[in-house]
Each structure stands twice: as C-alpha cells, then as structure tokens.
Design an enzyme around this catalytic site. Structure first.
Site, PDB file in Angstrom:
ATOM      1  N   ASP A  36       3.046 -13.528   4.975  1.00  0.00           N
ATOM      2  CA  ASP A  36       3.054 -12.325   5.813  1.00  0.00           C
ATOM      3  C   ASP A  36       3.487 -12.772   7.209  1.00  0.00           C
ATOM      4  O   ASP A  36       2.746 -13.464   7.906  1.00  0.00           O
ATOM      5  CB  ASP A  36       1.636 -11.723   5.815  1.00  0.00           C
ATOM      6  CG  ASP A  36       1.514 -10.470   6.679  1.00  0.00           C
ATOM      7  OD1 ASP A  36       2.335 -10.293   7.606  1.00  0.00           O
ATOM      8  OD2 ASP A  36       0.577  -9.680   6.443  1.00  0.00           O
ATOM      9  N   LYS A  92       4.855  -2.905  12.995  1.00  0.00           N
ATOM     10  CA  LYS A  92       4.488  -3.671  14.190  1.00  0.00           C
ATOM     11  C   LYS A  92       5.744  -4.071  14.968  1.00  0.00           C
ATOM     12  O   LYS A  92       6.448  -3.218  15.446  1.00  0.00           O
ATOM     13  CB  LYS A  92       3.630  -4.867  13.776  1.00  0.00           C
ATOM     14  CG  LYS A  92       2.559  -4.531  12.723  1.00  0.00           C
ATOM     15  CD  LYS A  92       1.469  -3.583  13.231  1.00  0.00           C
ATOM     16  CE  LYS A  92       0.574  -3.032  12.117  1.00  0.00           C
ATOM     17  NZ  LYS A  92      -0.041  -4.021  11.249  1.00  0.00           N
ATOM     18  N   ARG A 122      15.427   7.198  -4.751  1.00  0.00           N
ATOM     19  CA  ARG A 122      14.372   6.181  -4.896  1.00  0.00           C
ATOM     20  C   ARG A 122      15.000   4.840  -5.256  1.00  0.00           C
ATOM     21  O   ARG A 122      14.580   3.789  -4.777  1.00  0.00           O
ATOM     22  CB  ARG A 122      13.338   6.602  -5.960  1.00  0.00           C
ATOM     23  CG  ARG A 122      12.415   5.449  -6.355  1.00  0.00           C
ATOM     24  CD  ARG A 122      11.155   5.828  -7.126  1.00  0.00           C
ATOM     25  NE  ARG A 122      11.279   6.953  -8.012  1.00  0.00           N
ATOM     26  CZ  ARG A 122      11.889   6.934  -9.207  1.00  0.00           C
ATOM     27  NH1 ARG A 122      12.440   5.817  -9.663  1.00  0.00           N
ATOM     28  NH2 ARG A 122      11.958   8.022  -9.942  1.00  0.00           N
ATOM     29  N   TYR A 136      -5.307 -10.060   7.620  1.00  0.00           N
ATOM     30  CA  TYR A 136      -5.434  -8.679   8.095  1.00  0.00           C
ATOM     31  C   TYR A 136      -6.440  -7.926   7.204  1.00  0.00           C
ATOM     32  O   TYR A 136      -6.400  -8.067   5.971  1.00  0.00           O
ATOM     33  CB  TYR A 136      -4.049  -8.027   8.037  1.00  0.00           C
ATOM     34  CG  TYR A 136      -4.044  -6.543   8.283  1.00  0.00           C
ATOM     35  CD1 TYR A 136      -4.293  -6.036   9.561  1.00  0.00           C
ATOM     36  CD2 TYR A 136      -3.794  -5.650   7.261  1.00  0.00           C
ATOM     37  CE1 TYR A 136      -4.288  -4.670   9.788  1.00  0.00           C
ATOM     38  CE2 TYR A 136      -3.779  -4.283   7.482  1.00  0.00           C
ATOM     39  CZ  TYR A 136      -4.037  -3.800   8.746  1.00  0.00           C
ATOM     40  OH  TYR A 136      -4.020  -2.456   8.967  1.00  0.00           O
TER      41      TYR A 136
END
Ligand SMILES: *Cc1c(COP(=O)(O)O)cnc(C)c1O
Length: 402
Positions: A186, A211, A51, A112
C-alpha cells in the site's frame, strides 16, 4: 506519449497518455456512455460495456502504470497493468479476490484502520483468510513468512506510527521461501514520487487515490498496479467480475490531480520537514515520528528507500504530546489553518486524533500495543504557506501544553 525513461516529473503529466485521435483534445473527454455500438455482433472498436472498458478510466489506469514503473504496454494489457477502483478499500478487496478461500496472509501489524477491518471483520469470515499480523518493520520478524504464505501485505510508512518496511529485504525473504506468494504494498503515504515498490521486487502496488494522487479532497478512488502480464490478466478478470470499478468522472478527477503530484509532493515534503523539526525541538512534545528526522529509528532506510537523495519524505507527521486526552483535545480545538478532519494527502492541511477517529475500529489492546494512545496526533501537512502552518502549530501548542 512520453518515453518510458522520462523522469517521473514528466511522466506524471504525459505517462502513457495520448491526445484524443478524433479531436486532438489534450485531456481525455469524460466518457459517460455505459455502452458502445457494435457494427456486427462482436465487432466493435474495443469497447463493449463500461464496467469492462472505459476510455477515461483507461487514461488514469495507464498513467498509474507509468508512474509506478510498470513496463507493460497496451499490447500486453489494455491499461498497461494499472487498475482503478471505486475506493482504496475496493482495490484492496479486489486484490484479496486473487486469493483462494483459507489462504494464509502475512500482514504488517500497523495498517490503516479500514484495511485491518476489511481483513479482520470481513475477509477472515467471508473468505476464511488466515491473517497473521506481524511487525514487518523489523527484518528479524520476516521468519513469519513461510512456504504456506500466499500473500504478504505491507504499508510503508505505516499509518499512523510511521514505521517503515524494508521492501527489498521483504521481497528477497519472500522469494526465498514462498516464491509464488503475492507481494503487495500500500503506497498511499509515499506515492510513486518518493517510493516505487515494483522496483524493489513487489508484485502489486495499491493506493487509496483519495489521498495524495487525487490530492484535492474531492474524489474517493483506489488503484492497483502490476508489472506482470500474468497478474494483469488476473486483476483484469477480477475487476470486471467483481465490478468495483471507478466511474469516469472520478477517473478524470484523479488523473487531473496526478498532473501536479510531483510538485505537490515536493512542497508537502519541504514544509513537513520544517514542522517535524520544530515539533522535535518543542518542550511540550514527547516524541515525533517523521522518516526525514535523523531521530527516526529507520532514518537510514528512509533515506535509501524513499527519497532518492532529494531529502523528500512526504507530508505525514505523527507526534505524541506531553499529557493525555485533555492536552490533545485542546490542541485539536485550537488549530486555525489545519482542519480537524479524517483523511490526508490533500492540498489543505489536516489534523486528526487516530485513537478516536481513523483507528477507532482497531481493537483497544491492539492500539495500545502499537502506541496509538490518547496523546498521539497525526498531521497531514498541506501546501499552504509554510510560515502560516508553523505559526498555527506554535500557537495551538502554546494553548495546550504551554
Ligand atoms: C485511506 C486509506 C486507505 C483506504 O482507502 P479509501 O479510498 O478510503 O477506501 C487504505 N490505505 C491507506 C494507507 C489509507 O490512508
């Protein structure tokens, strides 16, 4: 490892990468181990627990730092200021975790749908964030940024109405009144090939790597990049403390996708420009929003901020059909090369209906205010043959609006 000054078309392949020191492997191995052996307590090779540190994730994170233009080195930060998360929204959540309870956020109004949901339905409740949604595409509204503002969050171009924000103007206005506020962009739609917010004075760039970065519709991932060592320390702490990390396999998939990002964006942009022009001239189409069209109200800003003189404006097009839901439905049922599906940015062309699909979670009155109505259709133009794509749009329009 490529020179920091190498062009972005070279950095997408070599940016902050090195061959595997034990085998010379050109691509990093997918390191699945969750833990790493120590010679003596606390004595290890820099890896303790996956992690916190994972070599495959580091390879992706360093690549992202390179292509977004962070100048941090591995001495400044283990992954040069790049961070990878389990999804775009996990990245957004971790960035919001840099804020304190009750902080004031100024946010672009046309985000979004999932980003709006995270702020409106989770973080306003769980963190007490006070979010002011403002149309930051107009510099007249920058007065919404006040000395109390702790974060400014923008998306440009926006999803789905393709409005632009002037990144340099927003950075300047924010520094003048709230110098400590975090400026976050973003950059999912533009990708670093077309636009690099850090170079405009922003603090953090965020991506849904699901994306364009991944580019093949086969991985869900998120990214944050900063060029500041102090912010890199804070992001690293939160990434480890909250644990929304990207797994090694998906890290590999996204890194692999990025190798072709520059050539894909060129092709997406070229085909989208042709399709946008065709739609713009079609009598059955009410309006087209594409930053590369001279008719886009912010075309001059797009030319300056997005394309660097190459005439590339990305693969996303939004248009409004003449008519309503019935015409839109017929169009969406008639396409053959485009696939009716949510998401965007893959090699395959996708089409969707935001009012029913991706933006259904945005309150109806907000949707109306933003112009997300039943006749609005969003295209993600893929890299198939241009003539096949144009032909598909032409015949679907013939079926729906004549
Ligand atoms: C998809 C998307 C997100 C959310 O990312 P996920 O990877 O789906 O969590 C955020 N911003 C934009 C612009 C997006 O398109």
């Amino acid at each position: 490892m490529a020179d920091k000054n190498a062009a972005i078309g070279t950095r997408v392949i070599h940016g902050n990468q090195s061959v595997d020191p034990t085998t010379g492997a050109v691509m990093p191995p997918i390191s699945l181990s969750s833990t790493y052996a120590q010679r003596s307590p606390g004595e290890h090779l820099g890896y303790e627990y996956s992690r916190s540190h994972n070599p495959t994730r580091y390879a992706l994170e360093r690549m992202m730092a390179s292509i977004e233009g962070s100048t941090l080195t591995e001495q400044d930060d283990a992954s040069c200021g790049g961070f990878a998360y389990a999804s775009g929204l996990a990245a957004m959540g971790s960035i919001c975790d840099l804020l304190d309870a009750g902080d004031e956020v100024v946010c672009m109004d046309d985000l979004y749908g999932g980003s709006q949901r995270l702020l409106r339905r989770v973080r306003e409740r769980s963190q007490g964030l006070r979010v002011n949604f403002v149309d930051l595409s107009s510099n007249d509204n920058l007065s919404a940024i006040t000395p109390g503002t702790k974060m400014v969050w923008v998306e440009t171009p926006t999803n789905p109405t393709m409005k632009l924000c002037d990144l340099s103007a927003i950075a300047e206005a924010t520094r003048a009144v709230a110098p400590e506020a975090l400026l976050v962009c973003d950059n999912t739609f533009a990708t670093p090939i077309l636009q690099r917010p850090l170079e405009h004075g922003f603090d953090i760039v965020m991506h849904s790597a699901t994306k364009y970065l991944g580019g093949h519709s086969d991985a869900v991932a998120g990214i944050a990049v900063t060029g500041s060592k102090e912010l890199a320390d804070r992001l690293r702490f939160v990434q480890n403390a909250v644990g929304a990390v990207l797994g090694p396999f998906d890290s590999y998939m996204v890194l692999r996708g990025i190798k072709t990002l520059a050539i894909r964006m060129e092709r997406h942009s070229r085909s989208a420009m042709q399709i946008a022009r065709f739609l713009d001239s079609h009598p059955g189409v009410e309006r087209v929003a594409y930053p590369g069209l001279e008719s886009h109200p912010q075309y001059a800003l797009a030319a300056r901020q997005m394309d660097g003189g190459r005439g590339h404006f990305g693969g996303m097009i939004t248009f409004w059909l003449k008519g309503g839901l019935e015409q839109a439905r017929t169009f969406l049922e008639s396409v053959r090369v485009f696939t009716l599906a949510e998401s965007l940015g893959g090699v395959e062309s996708l089409v969707e209906h935001p009012a029913i699909m991706t933006h259904a979670s945005v309150p109806a009155e907000e949707r109306a205010k933003l112009g997300i109505d039943d006749s609005l259709i969003r295209l993600s133009v893929g890299i198939e043959d241009e003539e096949d794509l144009l032909g598909d749009i032409r015949s679907a329009l013939a079926a729906s609006v004549g």
